[in-house]
Design a protein around this motif. Structure first.
Motif, PDB file in Angstrom:
ATOM      1  N   ALA A 101      10.127  -1.566  -2.833  1.00 52.03           N
ATOM      2  CA  ALA A 101       9.231  -2.704  -3.036  1.00 52.03           C
ATOM      3  C   ALA A 101       9.712  -3.929  -2.258  1.00 52.03           C
ATOM      4  CB  ALA A 101       9.118  -3.018  -4.528  1.00 52.03           C
ATOM      5  N   VAL A 102      11.031  -4.181  -2.265  1.00 55.59           N
ATOM      6  CA  VAL A 102      11.581  -5.327  -1.529  1.00 55.59           C
ATOM      7  C   VAL A 102      11.335  -5.160  -0.026  1.00 55.59           C
ATOM      8  CG1 VAL A 102      13.715  -6.502  -0.886  1.00 55.59           C
ATOM      9  CG2 VAL A 102      13.296  -5.918  -3.279  1.00 55.59           C
ATOM     10  N   LEU A 103      11.554  -3.959   0.499  1.00 52.46           N
ATOM     11  CA  LEU A 103      11.334  -3.720   1.928  1.00 52.46           C
ATOM     12  C   LEU A 103       9.861  -3.907   2.296  1.00 52.46           C
ATOM     13  CD1 LEU A 103      13.619  -0.577   2.486  1.00 52.46           C
ATOM     14  CD2 LEU A 103      14.038  -2.915   3.264  1.00 52.46           C
ATOM     15  N   ARG A 104       8.960  -3.430   1.460  1.00 51.59           N
ATOM     16  CA  ARG A 104       7.535  -3.593   1.750  1.00 51.59           C
ATOM     17  C   ARG A 104       7.122  -5.063   1.682  1.00 51.59           C
ATOM     18  NH1 ARG A 104       6.715   1.487  -1.665  1.00 51.59           N
ATOM     19  NH2 ARG A 104       6.254   3.125  -0.132  1.00 51.59           N
ATOM     20  N   LEU A 105       7.635  -5.791   0.692  1.00 52.98           N
ATOM     21  CA  LEU A 105       7.314  -7.213   0.599  1.00 52.98           C
ATOM     22  C   LEU A 105       7.876  -7.979   1.799  1.00 52.98           C
ATOM     23  CD1 LEU A 105       7.914  -7.800  -3.222  1.00 52.98           C
ATOM     24  CD2 LEU A 105       5.711  -7.812  -2.027  1.00 52.98           C
ATOM     25  N   LEU A 106       9.036  -7.559   2.283  1.00 62.23           N
ATOM     26  CA  LEU A 106       9.623  -8.191   3.463  1.00 62.23           C
ATOM     27  C   LEU A 106       8.744  -7.961   4.684  1.00 62.23           C
ATOM     28  CD1 LEU A 106      11.991  -9.673   4.812  1.00 62.23           C
ATOM     29  CD2 LEU A 106      13.136  -7.460   5.047  1.00 62.23           C
TER      30      LEU A 106
ATOM     31  N   GLU B 213      -2.688  -6.895  -2.023  1.00 63.49           N
ATOM     32  CA  GLU B 213      -1.626  -6.164  -1.342  1.00 63.49           C
ATOM     33  C   GLU B 213      -0.341  -6.155  -2.157  1.00 63.49           C
ATOM     34  OE1 GLU B 213      -0.797  -3.681   1.857  1.00 63.49           O
ATOM     35  OE2 GLU B 213      -2.661  -4.651   1.227  1.00 63.49           O
ATOM     36  N   ILE B 214      -0.033  -7.271  -2.805  1.00 62.33           N
ATOM     37  CA  ILE B 214       1.189  -7.331  -3.615  1.00 62.33           C
ATOM     38  C   ILE B 214       1.077  -6.389  -4.814  1.00 62.33           C
ATOM     39  CG2 ILE B 214       2.573  -8.826  -5.107  1.00 62.33           C
ATOM     40  CD1 ILE B 214       1.986 -11.102  -3.144  1.00 62.33           C
ATOM     41  N   ILE B 215      -0.081  -6.349  -5.454  1.00 68.40           N
ATOM     42  CA  ILE B 215      -0.278  -5.431  -6.585  1.00 68.40           C
ATOM     43  C   ILE B 215      -0.103  -3.984  -6.132  1.00 68.40           C
ATOM     44  CG2 ILE B 215      -2.017  -4.517  -8.184  1.00 68.40           C
ATOM     45  CD1 ILE B 215      -3.103  -7.361  -8.445  1.00 68.40           C
TER      46      ILE B 215
ATOM     47  N   ALA C 256       2.071   4.505 -19.031  1.00 69.41           N
ATOM     48  CA  ALA C 256       2.427   4.434 -17.615  1.00 69.41           C
ATOM     49  C   ALA C 256       1.266   4.837 -16.717  1.00 69.41           C
ATOM     50  CB  ALA C 256       3.645   5.322 -17.346  1.00 69.41           C
ATOM     51  N   LEU C 257       0.627   5.970 -17.033  1.00 72.01           N
ATOM     52  CA  LEU C 257      -0.437   6.470 -16.171  1.00 72.01           C
ATOM     53  C   LEU C 257      -1.628   5.519 -16.146  1.00 72.01           C
ATOM     54  CD1 LEU C 257      -1.431   8.843 -14.395  1.00 72.01           C
ATOM     55  CD2 LEU C 257      -2.501   9.763 -16.452  1.00 72.01           C
ATOM     56  N   SER C 258      -2.059   5.069 -17.323  1.00 72.59           N
ATOM     57  CA  SER C 258      -3.225   4.188 -17.378  1.00 72.59           C
ATOM     58  C   SER C 258      -2.942   2.845 -16.707  1.00 72.59           C
ATOM     59  CB  SER C 258      -3.652   3.977 -18.832  1.00 72.59           C
ATOM     60  OG  SER C 258      -2.583   3.442 -19.595  1.00 72.59           O
ATOM     61  N   THR C 259      -1.714   2.341 -16.861  1.00 76.94           N
ATOM     62  CA  THR C 259      -1.369   1.067 -16.228  1.00 76.94           C
ATOM     63  C   THR C 259      -1.360   1.187 -14.710  1.00 76.94           C
ATOM     64  OG1 THR C 259      -0.014   0.472 -18.153  1.00 76.94           O
ATOM     65  CG2 THR C 259       0.350  -0.763 -16.121  1.00 76.94           C
ATOM     66  N   ALA C 260      -0.732   2.250 -14.189  1.00 79.76           N
ATOM     67  CA  ALA C 260      -0.691   2.444 -12.738  1.00 79.76           C
ATOM     68  C   ALA C 260      -2.092   2.619 -12.165  1.00 79.76           C
ATOM     69  CB  ALA C 260       0.182   3.646 -12.403  1.00 79.76           C
ATOM     70  N   LEU C 261      -2.925   3.382 -12.875  1.00 76.19           N
ATOM     71  CA  LEU C 261      -4.293   3.592 -12.395  1.00 76.19           C
ATOM     72  C   LEU C 261      -5.081   2.286 -12.443  1.00 76.19           C
ATOM     73  CD1 LEU C 261      -6.325   5.625 -11.370  1.00 76.19           C
ATOM     74  CD2 LEU C 261      -6.890   6.210 -13.736  1.00 76.19           C
ATOM     75  N   ALA C 262      -4.843   1.474 -13.478  1.00 82.42           N
ATOM     76  CA  ALA C 262      -5.525   0.180 -13.566  1.00 82.42           C
ATOM     77  C   ALA C 262      -5.100  -0.742 -12.422  1.00 82.42           C
ATOM     78  CB  ALA C 262      -5.228  -0.471 -14.916  1.00 82.42           C
ATOM     79  N   LEU C 263      -3.793  -0.766 -12.115  1.00 82.96           N
ATOM     80  CA  LEU C 263      -3.320  -1.589 -11.000  1.00 82.96           C
ATOM     81  C   LEU C 263      -3.927  -1.114  -9.682  1.00 82.96           C
ATOM     82  CD1 LEU C 263       0.477  -2.002 -11.901  1.00 82.96           C
ATOM     83  CD2 LEU C 263      -1.317  -3.744 -12.030  1.00 82.96           C
TER      84      LEU C 263
ATOM     85  N   LEU D 163      -6.852   0.312  -9.270  1.00 81.81           N
ATOM     86  CA  LEU D 163      -8.257  -0.100  -9.220  1.00 81.81           C
ATOM     87  C   LEU D 163      -8.403  -1.605  -9.030  1.00 81.81           C
ATOM     88  CD1 LEU D 163      -9.669   2.192 -12.066  1.00 81.81           C
ATOM     89  CD2 LEU D 163      -9.865   2.519  -9.590  1.00 81.81           C
ATOM     90  N   VAL D 164      -7.506  -2.387  -9.641  1.00 81.56           N
ATOM     91  CA  VAL D 164      -7.547  -3.841  -9.449  1.00 81.56           C
ATOM     92  C   VAL D 164      -7.272  -4.181  -7.988  1.00 81.56           C
ATOM     93  CG1 VAL D 164      -6.359  -5.998 -10.001  1.00 81.56           C
ATOM     94  CG2 VAL D 164      -6.968  -4.423 -11.830  1.00 81.56           C
ATOM     95  N   SER D 165      -6.249  -3.548  -7.409  1.00 82.64           N
ATOM     96  CA  SER D 165      -5.942  -3.786  -6.005  1.00 82.64           C
ATOM     97  C   SER D 165      -7.118  -3.401  -5.120  1.00 82.64           C
ATOM     98  CB  SER D 165      -4.693  -2.994  -5.608  1.00 82.64           C
ATOM     99  OG  SER D 165      -4.457  -3.067  -4.227  1.00 82.64           O
ATOM    100  N   ARG D 166      -7.769  -2.304  -5.459  1.00 85.15           N
ATOM    101  CA  ARG D 166      -8.900  -1.841  -4.654  1.00 85.15           C
ATOM    102  C   ARG D 166     -10.075  -2.810  -4.740  1.00 85.15           C
ATOM    103  NH1 ARG D 166     -13.464   1.311  -4.439  1.00 85.15           N
ATOM    104  NH2 ARG D 166     -13.492   2.898  -2.780  1.00 85.15           N
TER     105      ARG D 166
END
Length: 362
Positions: A135-140, A249-251, A272-279, A281-284
């Protein structure tokens, strides 16, 4: 000295080495389930091949781009142009992208080693550490480019190894340098053309060429220049301009870290699964809609949408829906001729999805 000797050997035998890499990569699919710790051996071999291929691609790209006589038959893809331009412009981007790819190649074999040597809790701590570093490398890289990230973030090999320019003996000590002067004599006539004395057909008596059924438009359209073909490589993806685009993009970047953190937590594992899927869809929903001319960005978003199919192999969806169906398919096909090989292979791979996070990690 040893590195220079290996590089020289690689360039002289690049076609053979590429064929060997491809063969060994195919073998790794059939190793799991064949003997004890076969999945570890398979993944270790796959990791070694991926790391060596990345090193080979870097070296061969230097040879190709340092030779002024080399002309590729097919122009580089938009992805290669964009990622190579940023790698040249920013050393921080280049090393962050290479580190990210190195982690991606090795993360599964690291998890397998942790599962055998430490407790389950420490294994998940190692997974969280890897996800945090990614995550740090991608944010960089996001901060450097200020554009949506592409996957993979480094250029891929897009040339035929057999078409590489030959390195002269005087350059064998430094294989990354191109030949300094052209050959002294023209290339010899191939053996199969030496005795070719057949006259060419006369244009007045030869039959007219047959018309192709392919429409002229279908032939010319792939060869036509697009706006992306003439754009500078660094501008092939538009810079993000609004807080909504940054948030999307950050999400998307922190989503795997949140998913792994919830799986590690005993109290929130079921969410975990529902939260990741929600994130996801929000990002999308927050990301911008690129115009039809933005081919590279549209291709990246299409890849992200296809990756959502991996949720069929995660969490409760995998346990209650996908796995029972795959088990039924494997049981039905295991004893059938020819198809039984697929059933046996599927039966060997199903338990690995249960045991290891990185087989289906986002």
């Amino acid at each position: 000295m040893a590195v220079a000797a290996y590089e020289s050997f690689l360039i002289k035998n690049v076609s053979t080495i590429s064929s060997l890499e491809s063969t060994l990569r195919s073998v790794t699919w059939f190793l799991p389930g064949r003997f004890k710790d076969a999945e570890l051996a398979s993944e270790a071999l796959s990791t070694l091949l991926n790391v060596m291929s990345m090193y080979h691609d870097t070296l061969l790209a230097k040879v190709v781009h340092s030779n002024p006589r080399y002309r590729p038959l097919i122009p580089p893809s938009l992805h290669s142009r964009f990622t190579r331009a940023w790698s040249v412009k920013s050393d921080v981007y280049k090393w962050a992208a290479r580190s990210l790819e190195l982690i991606r190649f090795t993360e599964l074999v690291v998890e397998m080693g942790l599962r055998r040597k430490v407790s389950n809790q420490n294994r998940w701590r190692g997974i969280l550490l890897l996800e945090a570093i990614k995550a740090v490398l991608r944010l960089l890289m996001l901060r450097i480019t200020r554009k949506p990230l592409l996957s993979p973030p480094i250029p891929e090999r897009e040339f035929d190894p057999t078409s590489l320019p030959q390195v002269s003996p005087s350059n064998t000590s430094s294989p990354t340098l191109a030949p300094s002067s052209p050959a002294a004599s023209p290339p010899a006539t191939p053996d199969h053309l030496k005795n070719n004395h057949e006259p060419l057909p006369h244009p007045l008596i030869s039959p007219p060429p047959t018309r192709s059924n392919t429409a002229v438009e279908d032939y010319l359209l792939p060869k036509a220049l697009t706006t992306d073909s003439v754009k500078p490589s660094l501008t092939l993806v538009r810079t993000m301009s609004s807080p909504q685009e940054w948030a999307a993009e950050i999400i998307y970047i922190v989503r795997p870290l949140v998913y792994a953190g919830l799986l590690f937590s005993k109290n929130h594992k079921s969410k975990a699964l529902s939260t990741a899927l929600a994130l996801e869809l929000v990002s999308r929903s927050l990301r911008r809609s690129p115009p039809s001319s933005a081919q590279l960005e549209r291709a990246e978003y299409a890849r992200r949408d296809k990756d959502m199919l991996w949720y069929l192999l995660r969490g409760s969806i995998w346990e209650t829906y996908t796995r029972p169906k795959l088990d039924a398919v494997a049981d039905r096909t295991m004893h059938a001729p020819l198809i039984g090989l697929f059933g046996a292979l599927l039966k060997d791979w199903i338990p690995l999805i249960d045991e290891y996070y990185y087989y289906t990690a986002p």
